[in-house]
Design a protein around this motif. Structure first.
Motif: not given
Length: 430
Positions: A326-329, A367-372
């Motif tokens: 599923k999506a990062f968010y 959320l910053a972790e998911r960006f990575e």
């Protein structure tokens, strides 16, 4: 004064004037039967030779299919007529005598009809679909407005993608890269922090090289986003919306549904609450039904969604998908981080997913972790991270695909008939 065909019931016994087109014509020698349409409906005009002036009879004889004309006549109730009324014609005035019409009563291939889509939409079936589409849009907007949602318009051109750039249309924005939007969701999250409950309604674009009956390149999405709403509240809002849409169509589109030959009993079962199963339970169901090669962590395809839907008589939510598909968010389940607080709403009768939604991540660090993990450029998403830095709250949202919803409610085989001028892998004309 012109009278629309959908209003002729108000003029029984009166002589009226209609502006329209000749859909079809037949004659029994001394009587001409003119099938008339004006965009609001169809009505038969009856022309009796010994009851009209000779020039009126001769004018009617000239008419070709799709000629435009004005017709005067007296409205008469007739139970045998499809509309319940007929017009005893007294006068005919030709506006334009049409050339030989390309679309005849015979069977035409899909490619031919799509090449002539600008004319095909005049047919009773296509008109019925487009009318139902319009009523679905009306139902969605009325319901959301009544529930305190504010309509917000996100941009079509975006500097970044909602779910990665693989399937986006790239363009140049002067000296920068830009993309045609695949979703307005990220912007709706920002709007929800300003207006609480918001929704967008507009075109979205996916550069997927897919030819399935469920896919379009350009399609329309309704994307609500709600502050202070959790996963469970999100599902309740979705099912109330879908139940309202179906109820509205049943109450306002009986004639159009009849034209399409739609099984109304299937739609009448669509009442909230909808059944809910987890991804885990869906996998177990598939294994029992012979999909033994489906592995936990795989995403569902059309055959899987169809098989799952067969176990229910109304739309079903599949919740708690694996985080990795599923999506990062999407917010992980606090009690089980390997799955997310999300759901897809699967329509019955093999129509597949019509809604995808989730509770969104509200923790800035996560959320910053998911960006990575998803290798998303921080500079492009800095504004999105700001939403978590300055007054973050629990929030949820979803996207409803209009064309798939229309296809399901109308009982159509392919989504290409659900939009006036479809854009598909090999079609950009007309």
């Amino acid at each position: 004064m012109l009278v629309r065909i959908d209003r002729i019931s108000e003029h029984v016994g009166q002589e009226i004037k209609i502006g329209g087109w000749l859909y079809n014509k037949r004659s029994s020698g001394k009587i001409q039967f003119l099938q008339l349409r004006d965009g609001t409906g169809f009505v038969q005009g009856v022309l009796v030779k010994n009851q009209v002036e000779p020039e009126v009879w001769e004018t009617a004889k000239q008419l070709t299919q799709e000629s435009s004309l004005y017709v005067w006549g007296v409205v008469r109730a007739d139970e045998r007529a499809p509309s319940g009324y007929e017009l005893d014609v007294t006068k005919v005035e030709i506006i334009q005598l049409a050339e030989e019409y390309p679309i005849q009563k015979k069977e035409h291939g899909v490619d031919f009809l799509m090449d002539h889509r600008h004319l095909w939409i005049r047919s009773p079936r296509q008109r019925a679909i487009l009318k139902i589409r319009a009523e679905i849009i009306r139902a969605i907007q009325d319901h959301l407005n009544q529930q305190g949602f504010t309509l917000v318009d996100p941009p079509i051109l975006t500097p970044s993608a909602c779910e990665g750039t693989t399937n986006l249309f790239h363009t140049k924005y002067f000296d920068e890269d830009a993309y045609l939007t695949q979703s307005g969701q990220l912007y709706m999250e920002a709007a929800a922090m300003a207006l609480n409950r918001v929704y967008s309604f507009g075109p979205t674009f996916r550069a997927e090289k897919s030819k399935t009956r469920r896919h379009l390149i350009e399609f329309w999405m309704i994307e609500p986003e709600m502050a202070f709403v959790d996963h469970e509240g999100n599902l309740e809002i979705q099912e109330q919306l879908v139940a309202h849409i179906v109820d509205h169509v049943l109450n306002h589109c009986q004639a159009e549904l009849k034209t399409l030959g739609r099984d109304l009993s299937a739609l009448e079962k669509v009442k909230a609450p909808f059944p809910r199963i987890t991804y885990d339970e869906a996998v177990e169901l598939l294994h029992r039904e012979g999909f033994s090669d489906f592995q936990w962590g795989d995403d569902f395809g059309a055959p899987h969604e169809t098989k799952i839907a067969e176990s229910f008589d109304r739309p079903v939510f599949i919740t708690h998908y694996p985080t990795e598909v599923k999506a990062f968010y999407m917010k992980p389940d606090p009690n089980r981080p390997e799955v997310v607080l999300c759901a897809d709403l699967i329509a019955p009768e093999g129509y597949g997913e019509i809604i995808g939604g989730s509770q969104r991540i509200d923790d800035p660090e996560l959320l910053a972790e998911r960006f990575e993990v998803h290798r998303l450029p921080k500079e492009a998403y800095a504004w999105y991270l700001d939403l978590r830095k300055y007054g973050s709250v629990p929030h949820s949202g979803f996207g409803l695909g209009l064309e798939r919803t229309v296809a399901w409610i109308c009982g159509l085989e392919h989504v290409r008939e659900t939009i006036p001028f479809p854009r598909m892998l090999n079609r950009l004309y007309p």
